[in-house]
Design a protein around this motif. Structure first.
Motif, PDB file in Angstrom:
ATOM      1  N   MET A  34      68.635  34.633  14.954  1.00  0.00           N
ATOM      2  CA  MET A  34      69.659  35.496  14.352  1.00  0.00           C
ATOM      3  C   MET A  34      69.489  35.540  12.838  1.00  0.00           C
ATOM      4  SD  MET A  34      73.072  33.068  14.407  1.00  0.00           S
ATOM      5  CE  MET A  34      72.889  32.602  16.131  1.00  0.00           C
ATOM      6  N   PRO A  35      69.995  36.588  12.192  1.00  0.00           N
ATOM      7  CA  PRO A  35      69.958  36.631  10.728  1.00  0.00           C
ATOM      8  C   PRO A  35      71.006  35.696  10.140  1.00  0.00           C
ATOM      9  CG  PRO A  35      71.120  38.540  11.584  1.00  0.00           C
ATOM     10  CD  PRO A  35      70.573  37.804  12.782  1.00  0.00           C
TER      11      PRO A  35
ATOM     12  N   THR B 109      67.678  30.674  12.258  1.00  0.00           N
ATOM     13  CA  THR B 109      67.056  31.879  11.702  1.00  0.00           C
ATOM     14  C   THR B 109      66.006  32.467  12.632  1.00  0.00           C
ATOM     15  OG1 THR B 109      65.459  30.506  10.477  1.00  0.00           O
ATOM     16  CG2 THR B 109      67.454  31.217   9.296  1.00  0.00           C
TER      17      THR B 109
ATOM     18  N   THR C 275      74.923  39.849   5.716  1.00  0.00           N
ATOM     19  CA  THR C 275      73.855  39.657   6.695  1.00  0.00           C
ATOM     20  C   THR C 275      72.497  39.691   6.000  1.00  0.00           C
ATOM     21  OG1 THR C 275      75.184  40.699   8.415  1.00  0.00           O
ATOM     22  CG2 THR C 275      72.819  40.532   8.812  1.00  0.00           C
TER      23      THR C 275
ATOM     24  N   GLU D  19      68.541  39.371   6.785  1.00  0.00           N
ATOM     25  CA  GLU D  19      67.461  39.311   7.765  1.00  0.00           C
ATOM     26  C   GLU D  19      66.331  38.425   7.231  1.00  0.00           C
ATOM     27  OE1 GLU D  19      67.354  40.536  10.739  1.00  0.00           O
ATOM     28  OE2 GLU D  19      69.157  41.788  10.731  1.00  0.00           O
TER      29      GLU D  19
ATOM     30  N   GLU E  20      59.574  38.226   8.794  1.00  0.00           N
ATOM     31  CA  GLU E  20      58.720  37.672   9.840  1.00  0.00           C
ATOM     32  C   GLU E  20      57.710  36.652   9.310  1.00  0.00           C
ATOM     33  OE1 GLU E  20      58.543  37.872  13.199  1.00  0.00           O
ATOM     34  OE2 GLU E  20      60.514  38.817  13.014  1.00  0.00           O
TER      35      GLU E  20
ATOM     36  N   SER F 159      74.321  34.981   8.253  1.00  0.00           N
ATOM     37  CA  SER F 159      75.565  35.746   8.219  1.00  0.00           C
ATOM     38  C   SER F 159      76.652  34.870   7.612  1.00  0.00           C
ATOM     39  CB  SER F 159      75.963  36.190   9.627  1.00  0.00           C
ATOM     40  OG  SER F 159      76.284  35.057  10.418  1.00  0.00           O
TER      41      SER F 159
END
Length: 329
Positions: free
Chosen positions: A124-125, A121, A263, A265, A268, A127
């Protein structure tokens, strides 16, 4: 100000979720034993999956309802709570000795799952491809655990699997528990996600915070119940094994199914703070198991204090990633 009816509905949903998880385990274990399932099957599949199902259902329901922050927050927050909360509370009652039979394999799987989650993670997101990988690893680990435990069972070695007594609800009642628990879990997970989303919007906080705190603690209630039962029976091996198994299923199972929704995300705030604490909790658990530590009241209080510090940092927006980068540069 949050709507009191909303808060009451959310808490009520969490209580129903815990009740549904308990009914599922009791009904499934009793039915499985009646059908000839061994304690090995009951311990590895029924109990582990039953106590983890609330996390899976809430995370999956949130993801497919368009609330990925709640889903990811619940997965990460539950993994942290399982170490700092689920392990600590029973230790306040009876001392626990970590490092029992079979915990080496489970510890390796838990560390691998945690590392995969944090590492993947970070770059990349989530998936569907990541989800497939997570689920295949979980299936492989489960099969390997069953094979290894069966081999130890045949050799007369301790397997670390909980031996569920045949004493339990009558079979007819267990057969009622099964569909009732599934309906209850489905209703409760929907109720929780709906009210958690509304509560986050009303008090103007990111839904990730609700997932990391309220949902994480609420969906960990079945694990707390199972851990308390193991502590009263002075089965520390079962208690630690349940925590390890729950974290593996939570990350690879719930995480894998959530990733299959599309997908996703990763916010942060997870990378700045929560993933660091998630990794730290896994390392602490590993040290306790590898050193066969005796977890008594003092260490239990220490773990609870760590959880309180984590929550304080979460509320106050602490960024461990920023601190690390400042020290490095």
């Amino acid at each position: 100000m949050p709507d009191l009816i909303q808060v009451a509905s959310l808490i009520g949903g969490l209580v129903l979720l815990a009740l549904g998880g308990d009914l599922l385990v009791r009904g499934a274990v009793r039915t499985g034993r009646a059908l000839g399932a061994t304690p090995l099957i009951a311990g590895i599949f029924i109990v582990a999956l039953g106590t983890s199902l609330p996390e899976i259902l809430v995370s999956v329901s949130a993801a497919f309802s368009g609330n990925p922050g709640l889903a990811v927050g619940n997965i990460v927050g539950s993994s942290i709570a399982n170490v700092f909360l689920v392990l600590a509370v029973p230790a306040l009652i009876f001392p626990i000795t970590a490092g029992g039979p079979g915990q080496g394999r489970a510890l390796f799987a838990a560390l691998l799952a945690t590392a995969l989650w944090i590492g993947m993670t970070a770059i990349m997101p989530l998936s569907p491809l990541v989800g497939i990988c997570f689920l295949l690893i979980l299936i492989g680990y489960t099969g390997l655990s069953l094979f290894a435990a069966r081999r130890d069972e045949v050799a007369g070695k301790p397997t670390g699997v909980r031996d569920h007594e045949s004493v339990g609800p009558p079979l007819w009642r267990a057969l009622v528990y099964l569909p009732a628990s599934v309906i209850l879990l489905g209703f409760a997970s929907g109720l929780i996600v709906t009210n958690a989303e509304s509560l986050a919007r009303r008090i103007e906080v990111p839904e990730e915070y609700i997932g990391l705190t309220l949902l994480a603690v609420g969906t960990s209630l079945p694990e707390i119940g199972a851990s308390l039962a193991a502590a009263f029976r002075k089965r520390g091996d079962v208690l630690v094994g349940n925590i390890l198994g729950s974290n593996v299923i939570n990350i690879l199972g719930a995480g894998g199914i959530v990733a299959m929704s599309g997908t996703v995300e990763i916010a942060e705030l997870f990378k700045r703070y929560d993933h660091w604490v998630m990794g730290l909790s896994a390392i602490i658990l590993a040290l306790l198991i590898l050193t066969r530590a005796r977890i008594g009241r003092l260490l239990g209080v220490f773990l609870l204090l760590l959880y309180a510090v984590y929550l304080y940092g979460l509320v106050n927006g602490v960024s461990l990633l920023g601190l690390f980068e400042a020290v490095r540069g």
